[in-house]
Structure formats: structure tokens, C-alpha cells
Design a protein around this motif. Structure first.
Motif, PDB file in Angstrom:
ATOM      1  N   LYS A 179     -49.233 -23.430 -25.724  1.00 20.98           N
ATOM      2  CA  LYS A 179     -48.092 -22.591 -26.078  1.00 20.98           C
ATOM      3  C   LYS A 179     -47.288 -23.228 -27.227  1.00 20.98           C
ATOM      4  O   LYS A 179     -47.707 -24.241 -27.807  1.00 20.98           O
ATOM      5  N   SER A 180     -46.126 -22.674 -27.500  1.00 17.21           N
ATOM      6  CA  SER A 180     -45.267 -23.209 -28.556  1.00 17.21           C
ATOM      7  C   SER A 180     -44.780 -24.611 -28.201  1.00 17.21           C
ATOM      8  O   SER A 180     -44.870 -25.037 -27.041  1.00 17.21           O
ATOM      9  N   GLN A 181     -44.269 -25.307 -29.199  1.00 17.94           N
ATOM     10  CA  GLN A 181     -43.793 -26.672 -28.980  1.00 17.94           C
ATOM     11  C   GLN A 181     -42.683 -26.714 -27.934  1.00 17.94           C
ATOM     12  O   GLN A 181     -42.630 -27.614 -27.103  1.00 17.94           O
ATOM     13  N   MET A 182     -41.802 -25.709 -27.967  1.00 16.05           N
ATOM     14  CA  MET A 182     -40.722 -25.636 -26.987  1.00 16.05           C
ATOM     15  C   MET A 182     -41.276 -25.438 -25.580  1.00 16.05           C
ATOM     16  O   MET A 182     -40.882 -26.140 -24.636  1.00 16.05           O
ATOM     17  N   ALA A 183     -42.191 -24.496 -25.423  1.00 14.76           N
ATOM     18  CA  ALA A 183     -42.778 -24.204 -24.107  1.00 14.76           C
ATOM     19  C   ALA A 183     -43.567 -25.398 -23.580  1.00 14.76           C
ATOM     20  O   ALA A 183     -43.514 -25.703 -22.386  1.00 14.76           O
ATOM     21  N   MET A 354     -36.684 -30.910 -26.998  1.00 12.39           N
ATOM     22  CA  MET A 354     -36.210 -29.541 -26.752  1.00 12.39           C
ATOM     23  C   MET A 354     -34.819 -29.333 -27.340  1.00 12.39           C
ATOM     24  O   MET A 354     -34.533 -28.289 -27.934  1.00 12.39           O
ATOM     25  N   TRP A 355     -33.956 -30.315 -27.170  1.00  7.08           N
ATOM     26  CA  TRP A 355     -32.591 -30.218 -27.708  1.00  7.08           C
ATOM     27  C   TRP A 355     -32.628 -30.102 -29.238  1.00  7.08           C
ATOM     28  O   TRP A 355     -31.917 -29.282 -29.822  1.00  7.08           O
ATOM     29  N   ALA A 356     -33.491 -30.931 -29.869  1.00  6.43           N
ATOM     30  CA  ALA A 356     -33.616 -30.896 -31.338  1.00  6.43           C
ATOM     31  C   ALA A 356     -34.182 -29.561 -31.819  1.00  6.43           C
ATOM     32  O   ALA A 356     -33.740 -29.021 -32.839  1.00  6.43           O
ATOM     33  N   LEU A 357     -35.166 -29.032 -31.079  1.00  4.69           N
ATOM     34  CA  LEU A 357     -35.750 -27.738 -31.450  1.00  4.69           C
ATOM     35  C   LEU A 357     -34.723 -26.609 -31.342  1.00  4.69           C
ATOM     36  O   LEU A 357     -34.673 -25.712 -32.188  1.00  4.69           O
ATOM     37  N   LYS A 358     -33.914 -26.659 -30.295  1.00  5.82           N
ATOM     38  CA  LYS A 358     -32.871 -25.652 -30.120  1.00  5.82           C
ATOM     39  C   LYS A 358     -31.853 -25.725 -31.252  1.00  5.82           C
ATOM     40  O   LYS A 358     -31.409 -24.700 -31.775  1.00  5.82           O
ATOM     41  N   ARG A 359     -31.478 -26.969 -31.619  1.00  6.26           N
ATOM     42  CA  ARG A 359     -30.530 -27.159 -32.718  1.00  6.26           C
ATOM     43  C   ARG A 359     -31.103 -26.623 -34.030  1.00  6.26           C
ATOM     44  O   ARG A 359     -30.412 -25.964 -34.809  1.00  6.26           O
TER      45      ARG A 359
END
Length: 373
Positions: A179-183, A354-359
Motif C-alpha cells: 500500500k501507500s507509504q502512510m498505510a 507518519m507525522w512527517a508525511l501528514k505534515r
């Protein structure tokens, strides 16, 4: 529905803030704990000259070993002597002279002095000091307690944020590699957290109790009783301290099937000699489940501390130690504890990712909105 979302948002924020503020401390404390699980084995590997006797024979008794230690280190007093047993292959004496302290070793097969090992300067001692005090003495111990509380909050909020319901529990633990990097990171984060949660929660709670238990008991006005005989005293009859071989002989009579581990010697004339041994029953700490106490001058047997005399409070202290250090189930449990100690590093990496991806996604959205405005 809004209220539920508000609660979830608050818990998510609490989880994130605690992780960002205390994450590095948690990773450092848990990683050093993983090392300490096998601390003795590491010291033996790094310093084999102190721990390997010439043969498995035991030709030197306790009395002779005591004499060798005292003759080689004039003016020093023995405060503790570990006896060859399943815990150690050599005689080990903790000795002091004023503020000078040394750890000395004697080969039980031939009486050869193996030297003295400065444990305070060993890498394992450094790791232990970092784990328990962050190299900051008493204030460091308090900080460790606060870090443990933060870790408990992180674990509890983490399990709340993850919990998908009974039907989807096992399905939600599947790692989404394609899946995606976040998932992918979220699934890894959840998997590591849920699998290691029972161990991490036990370690965090027991770790918090080391610096704060007395304060908690005082603030809640809790009173517990212990049967450990702290008030025992020797009667000074003007004679010299009784020989340790006499104490060993008494131990053999009291516990013919037992195995002596160590002897603790008194620092003053009122103190008593304590002999720690295994009586053959289950020992969660792995360092002796029975203690016998003797008058240092007459050799009179003064008392016993064992499973038969322990209070519930005494048992709690024993299990607090063993549950925190993973000593209750042999090598297999120690391996699990060592691996679990690395888990916060994996949780930290996936969590920060995950925090960095969200940012990053948030910045992209803001940029697109500005462009279309």
C-alpha cells in the motif's frame, strides 16, 4: 458523534505530544534495558579472565577463599561474597576500604587470584547508570519515572486509537507492504505496538514504581507489612567475627538440598551475616529465594526469610523486580524482553514517518489552496 470525534482528537493529540516530547528518552531507556537483560553475560564475554576457572573442580572452600581475598587486599573488608554455584563459576568478593571499593575474583579450583574488576568503569555499568538514572544521579531517577508514566499514557492511548472492534482485530494487524507509504507505516506501527503491548506495559508500570512507589504509598496513606527481618542485631561478645565456614556448615544442616549463592557480611558490630541460597523451589528473581541470618560473633541462627515467611507485599517486591527484568522464565523470556526493548525504536521510526508525511501532505494542500485563491 461530534463528542466522540472530539475525544478521539484529544487522545490522538495526547499520544502525539507525549511521543514527540518523551520518545527519545523512551527509546534510550528501553534499548539500554535490552542490553541489561544479558548484562552479566556481556561482562563475562568482555572480561573472561575474571570469570573462567582453570577447571570445574572446587578445591577451595569458603574459608580459604576469604583468607586469599583478605591477604591480597590488606586493610579491605569483605561486604559480600558470591560462592561458586549455578550463578557463578568463581568466588567473587565485593570489598571496601574507606571510599575505595573493588570487585575481586578467586578461582575455586586452585585458589588463584584472578584479579579485581572495576565494575563502575565497565560498559555494562555505564549502560545501567544510563538506564536507571540517565547519568544524572537522583534527579535522573525521577526523570526516568516521569518518562515511564509518559510511556504508559502512550501505550494506553495507542491501543485506544488502534482498536477496530473484536471482529476486525486480527485483520487490522496485517502489514500492508504493497500500500501507500502512510498505510504501510501505520500497519507496521500498529503491529509492533499491539504485539509488544503486554510486555511494554508491564515494564513501564514496574519501571515507574521504582522511583515513585514510596511516594504513592505515602500520598494514598497505604500501609503494608513486610516480614523481612531488618531489625536483627548481633551481640558483641568481645570475640572476633565467626568464620564463614561455620556459617556454611549451618546452612548445609538447615538446607541439605539447598545451594548457597552468596554471603553478605555486616559493616558494623551490630550487623548480622546474611546467607542467600536457593532452596530448590521456584525462584522468579534467579538469585536466591531464601535468606538465613546469623549473629556475626556467636554464629547463632537469628531468623529466616523465605516463601514460608513472605507477606503479599514481599511477594509483590520480588515479582516487581523479576517482571521488570525478565528473570522469571529463563533464557527464552530474556530473549523476548531483549527484543521487546527494541520495539519503541520501531514505533518511533514509524510514528515519526507518519507525522512527517501528514505534515508534508498538509503543506501541499495549503500550497494548492494558495495557488487557487
Amino acid at each position: 458523534m461530534k463528542k466522540k470525534k472530539g475525544v478521539r482528537k484529544f487522545i490522538l493529540t495526547l499520544h502525539l505530544v507525549c511521543s514527540l516530547v518523551f520518545g527519545l528518552f523512551i527509546i534510550a531507556v528501553c534499548a539500554t534495558g535490552s542490553v541489561l537483560v544479558f548484562g552479566n553475560q556481556i561482562e563475562h564475554i568482555l572480561n573472561p579472565q575474571y570469570f573462567k576457572p582453570a577447571s570445574s573442580e572446587r578445591n577451595i572452600g569458603v574459608k580459604e577463599a576469604e583468607k586469599i581475598f583478605l591477604e591480597h587486599y590488606k586493610g579491605f573488608q569483605i561486604s559480600r561474597m558470591d560462592v561458586p554455584s549455578k550463578l557463578t563459576d568463581v568466588y567473587h568478593a565485593s570489598m571496601s576500604k574507606g571510599h575505595n571499593e573493588i570487585e575481586a575474583y578467586v578461582d575455586p579450583s586452585n585458589g588463584k587470584l584472578l584479579g579485581n574488576f572495576d565494575r563502575e568503569k565497565s560498559i555494562v555499568s555505564f549502560v545501567k547508570e544510563l538506564h536507571t538514572h540517565l547519568l544524572l544521579d537522583e534527579i535522573g531517577e525521577t526523570i526516568i519515572g516521569i518518562v515511564a508514566i509518559a510511556f504508559i499514557i502512550i501505550l494506553i492511548t495507542g491501543i485506544y486509537l488502534w482498536y477496530p472492534g473484536i471482529k476486525r482485530m486480527f485483520k487490522s494487524l496485517k502489514i500492508k507492504w504493497n500500500k501507500s507509504q502512510m498505510a504501510k507505516n501505520l500497519s507496521l506501527h500498529n503491529f509492533i505496538g499491539v504485539i509488544t503491548l503486554p510486555f511494554l506495559l508491564v515494564v513501564a508500570i514496574t519501571g515507574m514504581l521504582f522511583p515513585f512507589q514510596e511516594k504513592i504509598e505515602e500520598s494514598l496513606k497505604l500501609k503494608f507489612t513486610s516480614n523481612y527481618p531488618e531489625e536483627l542485631k548481633s551481640v558483641d561478645n568481645g570475640k572476633q567475627q565467626i568464620g564463614l565456614d561455620t556459617i556454611v556448615a549451618q546452612i548445609n544442616k538447615l538446607h541439605p538440598e539447598g545451594e548457597l549463592y552468596k554471603l553478605r557480611l555486616p559493616a558494623d558490630k551490630e550487623g548480622v551475616i546474611e546467607a542467600q541460597l536457593s532452596d530448590g523451589s521456584y525462584d522468579p528473581e534467579g538469585k536466591g529465594n531464601t535468606s538465613e541470618f546469623f549473629d556475626q560473633f556467636s554464629g547463632k541462627h537469628l531468623g529466616t526469610f523465605s516463601k514460608n515467611t513472605e507477606t503479599v507485599y514481599d511477594k509483590f517486591f520480588i515479582w516487581r523486580e523479576s517482571l521488570h527484568r525478565g528473570t522469571f522464565g529463563g533464557v527464552f523470556v530474556k530473549i523476548i524482553y531483549a527484543l521487546v526493548g527494541i520495539a519503541p525504536l520501531g514505533l518511533g521510526i514509524t510514528g515519526i514517518t507518519m507525522w512527517a508525511l501528514k505534515r508534508k501532505n498538509k503543506v501541499k494542500k495549503m500550497s494548492k489552496l494558495q495557488q487557487t485563491a
